[in-house]
Scaffold this motif. Structure first.
Motif, PDB file in Angstrom:
ATOM      1  N   LYS A  19       0.799  -1.210   0.000  1.00 49.48           N
ATOM      2  CA  LYS A  19       0.000   0.000   0.000  1.00 49.48           C
ATOM      3  C   LYS A  19       0.848   1.283   0.000  1.00 49.48           C
ATOM      4  CE  LYS A  19      -3.840  -2.150   2.481  1.00 49.48           C
ATOM      5  NZ  LYS A  19      -4.699  -2.130   3.701  1.00 49.48           N
ATOM      6  N   ILE A  20       2.181   1.169   0.154  1.00 51.18           N
ATOM      7  CA  ILE A  20       3.053   2.358   0.155  1.00 51.18           C
ATOM      8  C   ILE A  20       3.179   2.879  -1.277  1.00 51.18           C
ATOM      9  CG2 ILE A  20       5.374   3.219   0.633  1.00 51.18           C
ATOM     10  CD1 ILE A  20       5.588   1.059   2.767  1.00 51.18           C
ATOM     11  N   PRO A  21       2.887   4.149  -1.555  1.00 53.62           N
ATOM     12  CA  PRO A  21       2.975   4.655  -2.927  1.00 53.62           C
ATOM     13  C   PRO A  21       4.436   4.740  -3.390  1.00 53.62           C
ATOM     14  CG  PRO A  21       2.488   6.432  -1.420  1.00 53.62           C
ATOM     15  CD  PRO A  21       2.445   5.177  -0.610  1.00 53.62           C
ATOM     16  N   LYS A  22       4.733   4.373  -4.626  1.00 51.38           N
ATOM     17  CA  LYS A  22       6.073   4.418  -5.209  1.00 51.38           C
ATOM     18  C   LYS A  22       6.272   5.726  -5.969  1.00 51.38           C
ATOM     19  CE  LYS A  22       6.583  -0.582  -5.714  1.00 51.38           C
ATOM     20  NZ  LYS A  22       6.838  -1.704  -6.641  1.00 51.38           N
ATOM     21  N   LEU A  23       7.515   6.234  -5.902  1.00 54.23           N
ATOM     22  CA  LEU A  23       7.851   7.452  -6.630  1.00 54.23           C
ATOM     23  C   LEU A  23       8.051   7.127  -8.097  1.00 54.23           C
ATOM     24  CD1 LEU A  23      10.427   9.049  -4.138  1.00 54.23           C
ATOM     25  CD2 LEU A  23       8.037   9.700  -4.493  1.00 54.23           C
ATOM     26  N   LYS A  24       7.492   7.908  -8.959  1.00 54.07           N
ATOM     27  CA  LYS A  24       7.645   7.738 -10.405  1.00 54.07           C
ATOM     28  C   LYS A  24       8.696   8.743 -10.900  1.00 54.07           C
ATOM     29  CE  LYS A  24       2.974   6.049 -11.217  1.00 54.07           C
ATOM     30  NZ  LYS A  24       1.695   6.238 -11.952  1.00 54.07           N
ATOM     31  N   LEU A  25       9.935   8.281 -11.018  1.00 47.89           N
ATOM     32  CA  LEU A  25      11.046   9.135 -11.481  1.00 47.89           C
ATOM     33  C   LEU A  25      11.331   8.853 -12.938  1.00 47.89           C
ATOM     34  CD1 LEU A  25      13.447   8.750  -8.418  1.00 47.89           C
ATOM     35  CD2 LEU A  25      11.877  10.639  -8.886  1.00 47.89           C
ATOM     36  N   PRO A  26      11.756   9.854 -13.711  1.00 44.22           N
ATOM     37  CA  PRO A  26      12.089   9.621 -15.124  1.00 44.22           C
ATOM     38  C   PRO A  26      13.333   8.760 -15.251  1.00 44.22           C
ATOM     39  CG  PRO A  26      12.644  11.868 -14.502  1.00 44.22           C
ATOM     40  CD  PRO A  26      11.896  11.276 -13.343  1.00 44.22           C
ATOM     41  N   LYS A  27      13.373   7.935 -16.306  1.00 47.40           N
ATOM     42  CA  LYS A  27      14.505   7.035 -16.495  1.00 47.40           C
ATOM     43  C   LYS A  27      15.777   7.770 -16.922  1.00 47.40           C
ATOM     44  CE  LYS A  27      11.661   3.019 -17.622  1.00 47.40           C
ATOM     45  NZ  LYS A  27      11.357   1.963 -18.617  1.00 47.40           N
ATOM     46  N   ASP A  28      15.621   8.904 -17.604  1.00 52.35           N
ATOM     47  CA  ASP A  28      16.789   9.652 -18.068  1.00 52.35           C
ATOM     48  C   ASP A  28      17.150  10.820 -17.140  1.00 52.35           C
ATOM     49  OD1 ASP A  28      14.515  11.059 -18.537  1.00 52.35           O
ATOM     50  OD2 ASP A  28      15.089  11.738 -20.537  1.00 52.35           O
ATOM     51  N   ARG A  29      16.822  10.690 -15.916  1.00 47.48           N
ATOM     52  CA  ARG A  29      17.135  11.779 -14.990  1.00 47.48           C
ATOM     53  C   ARG A  29      18.638  11.822 -14.711  1.00 47.48           C
ATOM     54  NH1 ARG A  29      17.017  10.637  -9.270  1.00 47.48           N
ATOM     55  NH2 ARG A  29      17.007   8.393  -8.847  1.00 47.48           N
ATOM     56  N   GLN A  30      19.134  12.982 -14.308  1.00 51.27           N
ATOM     57  CA  GLN A  30      20.578  13.223 -14.123  1.00 51.27           C
ATOM     58  C   GLN A  30      20.915  13.359 -12.647  1.00 51.27           C
ATOM     59  OE1 GLN A  30      21.496  16.661 -16.486  1.00 51.27           O
ATOM     60  NE2 GLN A  30      21.350  15.555 -18.441  1.00 51.27           N
ATOM     61  N   TYR A  31      22.120  12.920 -12.320  1.00 54.58           N
ATOM     62  CA  TYR A  31      22.645  13.018 -10.965  1.00 54.58           C
ATOM     63  C   TYR A  31      23.939  13.864 -11.007  1.00 54.58           C
ATOM     64  CZ  TYR A  31      19.616   8.979 -10.205  1.00 54.58           C
ATOM     65  OH  TYR A  31      18.535   8.122 -10.159  1.00 54.58           O
ATOM     66  N   VAL A  32      24.184  14.567  -9.958  1.00 61.34           N
ATOM     67  CA  VAL A  32      25.438  15.337  -9.840  1.00 61.34           C
ATOM     68  C   VAL A  32      26.440  14.466  -9.087  1.00 61.34           C
ATOM     69  CG1 VAL A  32      26.530  17.419  -8.936  1.00 61.34           C
ATOM     70  CG2 VAL A  32      24.205  17.518  -9.863  1.00 61.34           C
ATOM     71  N   VAL A  33      27.552  14.195  -9.746  1.00 63.14           N
ATOM     72  CA  VAL A  33      28.606  13.356  -9.163  1.00 63.14           C
ATOM     73  C   VAL A  33      29.945  14.101  -9.252  1.00 63.14           C
ATOM     74  CG1 VAL A  33      27.441  11.177  -9.670  1.00 63.14           C
ATOM     75  CG2 VAL A  33      28.993  12.175 -11.359  1.00 63.14           C
ATOM     76  N   ARG A  34      30.874  13.641  -8.416  1.00 64.15           N
ATOM     77  CA  ARG A  34      32.238  14.197  -8.416  1.00 64.15           C
ATOM     78  C   ARG A  34      33.163  13.179  -9.060  1.00 64.15           C
ATOM     79  NH1 ARG A  34      34.752  19.198  -7.637  1.00 64.15           N
ATOM     80  NH2 ARG A  34      36.767  18.919  -6.598  1.00 64.15           N
ATOM     81  N   LEU A  35      33.834  13.585 -10.150  1.00 61.73           N
ATOM     82  CA  LEU A  35      34.727  12.644 -10.848  1.00 61.73           C
ATOM     83  C   LEU A  35      35.977  13.367 -11.321  1.00 61.73           C
ATOM     84  CD1 LEU A  35      34.404  13.361 -14.101  1.00 61.73           C
ATOM     85  CD2 LEU A  35      32.310  12.073 -13.881  1.00 61.73           C
ATOM     86  N   MET A  36      36.921  12.554 -11.827  1.00 66.86           N
ATOM     87  CA  MET A  36      38.160  13.082 -12.393  1.00 66.86           C
ATOM     88  C   MET A  36      38.176  12.797 -13.888  1.00 66.86           C
ATOM     89  SD  MET A  36      41.091  12.231  -9.572  1.00 66.86           S
ATOM     90  CE  MET A  36      40.775  10.488  -9.543  1.00 66.86           C
TER      91      MET A  36
END
Length: 343
Positions: A19-36
């Motif tokens: 009964k807990i509602p699930k979040l509907k997030l887009p599949k092509d969503r972007q995340y901010v990451v730290r990389l080299m």
């Protein structure tokens, strides 16, 4: 009282997780990451070099409809450090690397390009051999020729190495070191010989100088011994020593005293020099005037007394002059004898 740090949560008996509602997030969503930066690249907009290992705050997204053996491929967005232009690259799981996509060019890709070209050539050859047996025979012939050329080149290299092995490099180095050592020893001996010659020349010059000094001393002593001695002890009062015999400082002082005395008084023992200072008074000539016959007796007596007085004066003056000249000569002789005794 409840716990401050809750480790276990309470689930009621009628809890239903469906009964807990699930979040509907887009599949092509972007995340901010730290990389080299995974490789060296150059920006196409401003030409700025971005080196491998530089850190960025990038945006990460999943590439849609692109998989490699079920593995997702990710895309990264970064900005140029100079012009802030957008640069994108993505993962390459097939080659275990990253592939440049947009905004920059990858540097130092020569080895990678060569490997890709070799793979492409091998793949094309395999495709041709599958359908054409004559091509297989041609490829085998080429391979055999290439193998023979490689063997010939290898043999030439072996012969060249054997030729170079006959040269004794260690012996050459040892001979060169021995020659250098001999040269240094010879230079050292030459320097010592030159130094010894210079010292000998200086010693000879010093000996010559000392000999010349001793000869001069001998000549001066012999000249002093050859000087004539005075005949009489009293000659020193009437004679003046010549300037050549006055070598020492005491003789010069004595000569200066004698000269100053002669300039003021004259020669001490010479009567001629003193004679110029003392002049004898000549006796007045008697003038005989005519006298009157009838003169009185009193005037006659007066004239006689005057004449006698003049004669007595004239007689006494020469005596005074002689006494004065003799006293001056005695005074000079006495002073000269005192100066000689003091010296």
């Amino acid at each position: 009282m409840s716990e401050r740090k809750v480790l276990n949560k309470y689930y009621p008996p009628d809890f239903d997780p469906a009964k807990i509602p699930k979040l509907k997030l887009p599949k092509d969503r972007q995340y901010v990451v730290r990389l080299m930066a995974p490789f060296n690249m150059r920006c196409k907009t401003c030409g700025e070099y971005i080196y491998k290992g530089k850190k960025f705050n990038a945006r990460k997204e999943t590439v849609m409809n692109e998989l490699y053996m079920g593995l997702p491929i990710f895309r990264f967005y970064i900005k140029c450090t100079r012009c802030l232009a957008e640069i994108t690259f993505k993962t390459d799981p097939e080659n275990t690397d990253y592939a440049m996509e947009h905004g920059a060019t990858r540097n130092f890709q020569a080895e990678k390009l060569i490997e890709e070209e070799e793979k492409r050539v091998v793949q094309e050859r395999e495709e041709e051999e599958l359908n054409n047996p004559m091509k297989v025979l041609e490829n085998r012939t080429k391979d055999s020729k290439m193998e023979m050329e490689v063997l010939e080149n290898l043999q030439e290299l072996k012969e060249l190495n054997q030729r170079q092995a006959q040269v004794d490099f260690e012996g050459m180095i040892d001979r060169y070191r021995d020659q250098e050592k001999r040269d240094k020893e010879r230079e050292k001996e030459e320097d010592e010989r030159e130094t010894k010659e210079m010292l000998d020349r200086a010693l000879v010059k010093r000996l010559r100088d000392s000999d010349s000094d001793s000869e001069r001393e001998e000549e001066s002593s012999s000249s002093e011994s050859k000087k004539p001695s005075t005949d009489k002890p009293t000659d020193i009062l009437t004679t003046v020593k010549p300037a050549e015999s006055q070598g020492t400082s005491a003789g010069g002082v004595k000569k200066a005293k004698v000269e100053s005395w002669e300039r003021s008084v004259g020669t001490l023992g010479g009567k001629a020099a003193l004679g110029s200072l003392v002049v004898r008074k000549k006796p007045a000539a008697a003038v005989n005037k005519p006298r009157p016959v009838a003169a009185a007796a009193a005037p006659t007596s007066q004239t006689d007394s005057k004449a006698s007085t003049a004669d007595s004066n004239n007689a006494s003056k020469p005596v005074t002059t002689q006494n004065g000249s003799s006293s001056l000569s005695l005074l000079g002789a006495y002073s000269d004898s005192d100066s000689d005794d003091n010296e």
